[in-house]
Design an enzyme around this catalytic site. Structure first.
Site, PDB file in Angstrom:
ATOM      1  N   ARG A  27      27.837 -29.939 -22.345  1.00  9.38           N
ATOM      2  CA  ARG A  27      26.326 -29.816 -21.934  1.00  9.38           C
ATOM      3  C   ARG A  27      26.280 -29.418 -20.238  1.00  9.38           C
ATOM      4  O   ARG A  27      25.686 -29.706 -19.431  1.00  9.38           O
ATOM      5  CB  ARG A  27      26.099 -31.512 -21.640  1.00  9.38           C
ATOM      6  CG  ARG A  27      25.740 -32.227 -22.990  1.00  9.38           C
ATOM      7  CD  ARG A  27      24.237 -32.394 -23.144  1.00  9.38           C
ATOM      8  NE  ARG A  27      24.198 -32.853 -24.695  1.00  9.38           N
ATOM      9  CZ  ARG A  27      23.522 -33.999 -24.666  1.00  9.38           C
ATOM     10  NH1 ARG A  27      23.307 -34.720 -23.648  1.00  9.38           N
ATOM     11  NH2 ARG A  27      23.562 -34.689 -25.916  1.00  9.38           N
ATOM     12  N   ARG A  31      20.314 -31.507 -16.931  1.00  7.59           N
ATOM     13  CA  ARG A  31      19.813 -32.187 -15.999  1.00  7.59           C
ATOM     14  C   ARG A  31      20.367 -32.429 -14.477  1.00  7.59           C
ATOM     15  O   ARG A  31      19.689 -32.769 -13.785  1.00  7.59           O
ATOM     16  CB  ARG A  31      19.129 -33.569 -16.438  1.00  7.59           C
ATOM     17  CG  ARG A  31      17.909 -33.534 -17.375  1.00  7.59           C
ATOM     18  CD  ARG A  31      17.625 -34.706 -18.334  1.00  7.59           C
ATOM     19  NE  ARG A  31      18.607 -35.246 -18.888  1.00  7.59           N
ATOM     20  CZ  ARG A  31      18.512 -36.210 -19.583  1.00  7.59           C
ATOM     21  NH1 ARG A  31      17.558 -36.735 -20.029  1.00  7.59           N
ATOM     22  NH2 ARG A  31      19.533 -36.429 -20.605  1.00  7.59           N
ATOM     23  N   ARG A  40      12.645 -26.888 -16.978  1.00  9.94           N
ATOM     24  CA  ARG A  40      12.098 -28.011 -18.053  1.00  9.94           C
ATOM     25  C   ARG A  40      10.931 -28.221 -17.586  1.00  9.94           C
ATOM     26  O   ARG A  40      10.087 -28.494 -18.538  1.00  9.94           O
ATOM     27  CB  ARG A  40      13.293 -29.013 -17.688  1.00  9.94           C
ATOM     28  CG  ARG A  40      12.726 -30.137 -18.640  1.00  9.94           C
ATOM     29  CD  ARG A  40      13.689 -30.527 -19.693  1.00  9.94           C
ATOM     30  NE  ARG A  40      13.697 -31.905 -20.023  1.00  9.94           N
ATOM     31  CZ  ARG A  40      12.828 -33.039 -20.343  1.00  9.94           C
ATOM     32  NH1 ARG A  40      11.778 -32.557 -19.526  1.00  9.94           N
ATOM     33  NH2 ARG A  40      12.947 -34.057 -20.579  1.00  9.94           N
ATOM     34  N   ASP A  77      19.927 -27.882 -29.490  1.00  6.66           N
ATOM     35  CA  ASP A  77      20.302 -29.329 -29.857  1.00  6.66           C
ATOM     36  C   ASP A  77      20.901 -29.422 -31.228  1.00  6.66           C
ATOM     37  O   ASP A  77      20.671 -28.563 -32.030  1.00  6.66           O
ATOM     38  CB  ASP A  77      19.030 -30.084 -29.790  1.00  6.66           C
ATOM     39  CG  ASP A  77      19.514 -31.585 -29.369  1.00  6.66           C
ATOM     40  OD1 ASP A  77      20.122 -31.892 -28.277  1.00  6.66           O
ATOM     41  OD2 ASP A  77      19.516 -32.320 -30.428  1.00  6.66           O
TER      42      ASP A  77
HETATM   43  O1  CP3 Z   1      26.431 -28.204 -23.901  1.00  7.56           O
HETATM   44  C1  CP3 Z   1      25.661 -27.345 -23.705  1.00  7.56           C
HETATM   45  O2  CP3 Z   1      25.357 -27.210 -22.491  1.00  7.56           O
HETATM   46  C2  CP3 Z   1      24.529 -27.233 -24.881  1.00  7.56           C
HETATM   47  C3  CP3 Z   1      23.372 -27.701 -24.895  1.00  7.56           C
HETATM   48  C4  CP3 Z   1      23.496 -28.916 -25.948  1.00  7.56           C
HETATM   49  C5  CP3 Z   1      22.353 -29.991 -25.676  1.00  7.56           C
HETATM   50  N1  CP3 Z   1      22.846 -30.999 -26.817  1.00  7.56           N
HETATM   51  C6  CP3 Z   1      21.380 -29.970 -24.898  1.00  7.56           C
HETATM   52  C7  CP3 Z   1      20.564 -31.211 -24.640  1.00  7.56           C
HETATM   53  C8  CP3 Z   1      24.307 -29.545 -27.043  1.00  7.56           C
HETATM   54  C9  CP3 Z   1      25.705 -28.945 -27.447  1.00  7.56           C
HETATM   55  C10 CP3 Z   1      23.656 -30.527 -27.349  1.00  7.56           C
HETATM   56  C11 CP3 Z   1      24.274 -31.435 -28.688  1.00  7.56           C
HETATM   57  C12 CP3 Z   1      23.953 -32.919 -28.997  1.00  7.56           C
HETATM   58  N2  CP3 Z   1      22.448 -33.270 -29.095  1.00  7.56           N
HETATM   59  C13 CP3 Z   1      24.748 -33.704 -29.445  1.00  7.56           C
HETATM   60  C14 CP3 Z   1      26.219 -33.695 -29.606  1.00  7.56           C
HETATM   61  C15 CP3 Z   1      27.129 -33.751 -28.461  1.00  7.56           C
HETATM   62  C16 CP3 Z   1      26.960 -35.021 -27.781  1.00  7.56           C
HETATM   63  O3  CP3 Z   1      26.676 -35.203 -26.460  1.00  7.56           O
HETATM   64  O4  CP3 Z   1      27.499 -35.743 -28.258  1.00  7.56           O
HETATM   65  C17 CP3 Z   1      23.927 -35.042 -29.777  1.00  7.56           C
HETATM   66  C18 CP3 Z   1      24.451 -36.216 -30.087  1.00  7.56           C
HETATM   67  C19 CP3 Z   1      22.719 -34.552 -29.493  1.00  7.56           C
HETATM   68  C20 CP3 Z   1      21.230 -35.389 -29.440  1.00  7.56           C
HETATM   69  C21 CP3 Z   1      20.681 -35.520 -28.504  1.00  7.56           C
HETATM   70  N3  CP3 Z   1      19.736 -34.517 -27.628  1.00  7.56           N
HETATM   71  C22 CP3 Z   1      20.810 -36.506 -27.340  1.00  7.56           C
HETATM   72  C23 CP3 Z   1      21.544 -37.824 -27.614  1.00  7.56           C
HETATM   73  C24 CP3 Z   1      19.945 -36.357 -26.234  1.00  7.56           C
HETATM   74  C25 CP3 Z   1      19.947 -36.974 -25.072  1.00  7.56           C
HETATM   75  C26 CP3 Z   1      18.682 -37.726 -24.808  1.00  7.56           C
HETATM   76  C27 CP3 Z   1      18.103 -38.249 -23.472  1.00  7.56           C
HETATM   77  O5  CP3 Z   1      17.238 -38.213 -22.859  1.00  7.56           O
HETATM   78  O6  CP3 Z   1      19.261 -38.374 -22.712  1.00  7.56           O
HETATM   79  C28 CP3 Z   1      19.447 -34.935 -26.434  1.00  7.56           C
HETATM   80  C29 CP3 Z   1      18.639 -34.139 -25.758  1.00  7.56           C
HETATM   81  C30 CP3 Z   1      19.294 -32.960 -24.955  1.00  7.56           C
HETATM   82  N4  CP3 Z   1      20.074 -32.289 -25.660  1.00  7.56           N
HETATM   83  C31 CP3 Z   1      19.209 -32.757 -23.550  1.00  7.56           C
HETATM   84  C32 CP3 Z   1      19.924 -31.449 -23.330  1.00  7.56           C
HETATM   85  C33 CP3 Z   1      20.381 -30.942 -22.048  1.00  7.56           C
HETATM   86  C34 CP3 Z   1      18.460 -33.485 -22.293  1.00  7.56           C
HETATM   87  C35 CP3 Z   1      17.270 -33.028 -22.667  1.00  7.56           C
HETATM   88  C36 CP3 Z   1      16.319 -33.187 -21.273  1.00  7.56           C
HETATM   89  O7  CP3 Z   1      15.827 -34.151 -21.060  1.00  7.56           O
HETATM   90  O8  CP3 Z   1      16.071 -32.112 -20.595  1.00  7.56           O
END
Ligand code: CP3
Length: 356
Positions: A27, A31, A40, A77
């Site tokens: 990640r 944020r 964003r 994602d």
């Molecule tokens: O690593 C990186 O920089 C690449 C981007 C990446 C994102 N999600 C961006 C993201 C990667 C590799 C993921 C994988 C992902 N997504 C996983 C597996 C890895 C882990 O963290 O366990 C999972 C379970 C998800 C599902 C998901 N997407 C969740 C639980 C969330 C968070 C929701 C929240 O509001 O906190 C997301 C959204 C997400 N994916 C964000 C980012 C940067 C946050 C979005 C935002 O509000 O800007």
């Protein structure tokens, strides 16, 4: 074939000699970076950011402009696949991902197809091509996907979960339906990751965030079996060199030997296992990625440096086969300077472990 200026990350995953231990952060685009929050806000919401190749490229590159990272990771994602299967992904502020049409029964599973990566998921491939071009060979680009089990948890629960009661009920009362779903997901992940590799991803990682909530037997049947199928189905050589595959099961330290036996190149570790122990168990078969607790980035610079030293020493001499990372994603309220200090410390402190 493109010339890579810095291939340290790829070499370490293939357990070839390197001058220092490469580092990236799960990640790393996100944020905690003010420049991410700005883009964003311009894009409107998270999925609009992912669907626009220029925006996705810009946020992928942001952390690389700040820090000497050894790899870029595609900004996207894991939930793009279930969205492309028609489940209707949306993000509720403060509550994480949700699906409008979760999977509830066998008929729901029978209805879903394998998404075409250049059609429904074409926006991801466009992002890969755009990022790869913009990187200009500076560092390799990592593509990724969720594991079938982890994707299925979101699809059956309808979003994030703590106890996983809906999917476990399906697992224990109607395992055939769950296996049908997992098999369709494994086929979808193979085609999705191979398309990312064809579009320019130089390494791929499978995130099994929720494999660790399973019993050992169920882990093998419902998660690992499908990741092994994925490893078997992936393109392992492209653009003139090996395309390393990393499997990451959060809380999967108990099953390292089984994970390594899939034939993957790298195994991701969270912080609940000592890297020294992990190396003694599987270090002759795979590279290891990890494994500092992401919450350590809240600590002082001295404390961060101390922890980096301990992990490097734990991996030890002949230090190839180690990719430094956090044990899970960086938290949104971390100070970006601390992340920078962490990355810089890995570079500086790891050099003595790689002297010939
Ligand atoms: O690593 C990186 O920089 C690449 C981007 C990446 C994102 N999600 C961006 C993201 C990667 C590799 C993921 C994988 C992902 N997504 C996983 C597996 C890895 C882990 O963290 O366990 C999972 C379970 C998800 C599902 C998901 N997407 C969740 C639980 C969330 C968070 C929701 C929240 O509001 O906190 C997301 C959204 C997400 N994916 C964000 C980012 C940067 C946050 C979005 C935002 O509000 O800007």
């Amino acid at each position: 074939m493109t010339e890579l200026k810095n291939d340290t990350y790829l070499r370490a995953l293939m357990r070839e000699p390197v001058d220092y231990t490469p580092v990236w952060m799960m990640r790393q685009a996100g944020r905690y970076l003010p420049e991410y929050r700005k883009i964003r806000a311009t894009a409107g919401d998270f999925m609009s950011l992912c669907r626009d190749a220029e925006f996705a490229c810009e946020v992928t590159l942001q952390p690389l402009r700040r820090y000497p990272l050894d790899a870029a990771i595609l900004f996207s994602d894991i939930l793009t696949i279930p969205d492309a299967m028609g489940l209707g992904l949306y993000f509720e502020t403060g509550e994480g991902p949700k699906f409008e049409r979760p999977i509830t029964c066998k008929a729901d599973v029978e209805k879903i197809g394998i998404p075409d990566p250049e059609d429904e998921l074409g926006y991801v491939m466009n992002a890969v091509r755009t990022i790869r071009k913009a990187l200009n060979g500076d560092v390799p680009l990592i593509g990724f996907s969720g594991s079938p089990w982890t994707l299925a948890t979101y699809m059956v629960e309808g979003g994030s979960s703590k106890a996983f009661t809906k999917i476990k009920k399906m697992m224990y009362t109607d395992p055939q339906t769950l296996h049908l779903l997992l098999d369709k997901l494994a086929d979808s992940v193979i085609s999705y990751l191979n398309a990312q590799i064809a579009a320019g991803a130089q390494s791929v990682m499978v995130f099994d965030t929720w494999g660790g909530v399973l019993s050992p037997r169920d882990y093998k049947d419902f998660s690992l079996q499908y990741m092994a199928k994925i490893v078997d189905g992936l393109t392992r050589f492209a653009d003139g060199r090996a395309v390393p595959v990393t499997l990451f099961t959060k809380n999967g330290g108990m099953w390292l030997e089984d994970i390594a036996a899939t034939g993957c190149d790298g195994v991701g570790l969270d912080w609940t296992i000592d890297i020294e122990t992990a190396k003694a168990r599987v270090g002759d078969k795979v590279a290891l990625q990890g494994n500092m607790d992401p919450s350590m980035l809240y600590a002082s610079k001295e404390r961060i440096e101390q922890e980096v030293s301990k992990i490097l020493a734990g991996f030890g001499n002949g230090g190839t086969g180690h990719v430094f990372n956090l044990g899970h994603g960086i938290q949104p309220d971390v100070n970006p300077d601390n992340a920078g200090y962490f990355i810089e410390s890995v570079g500086r402190l790891s050099k003595p472990y790689h002297q010939k």
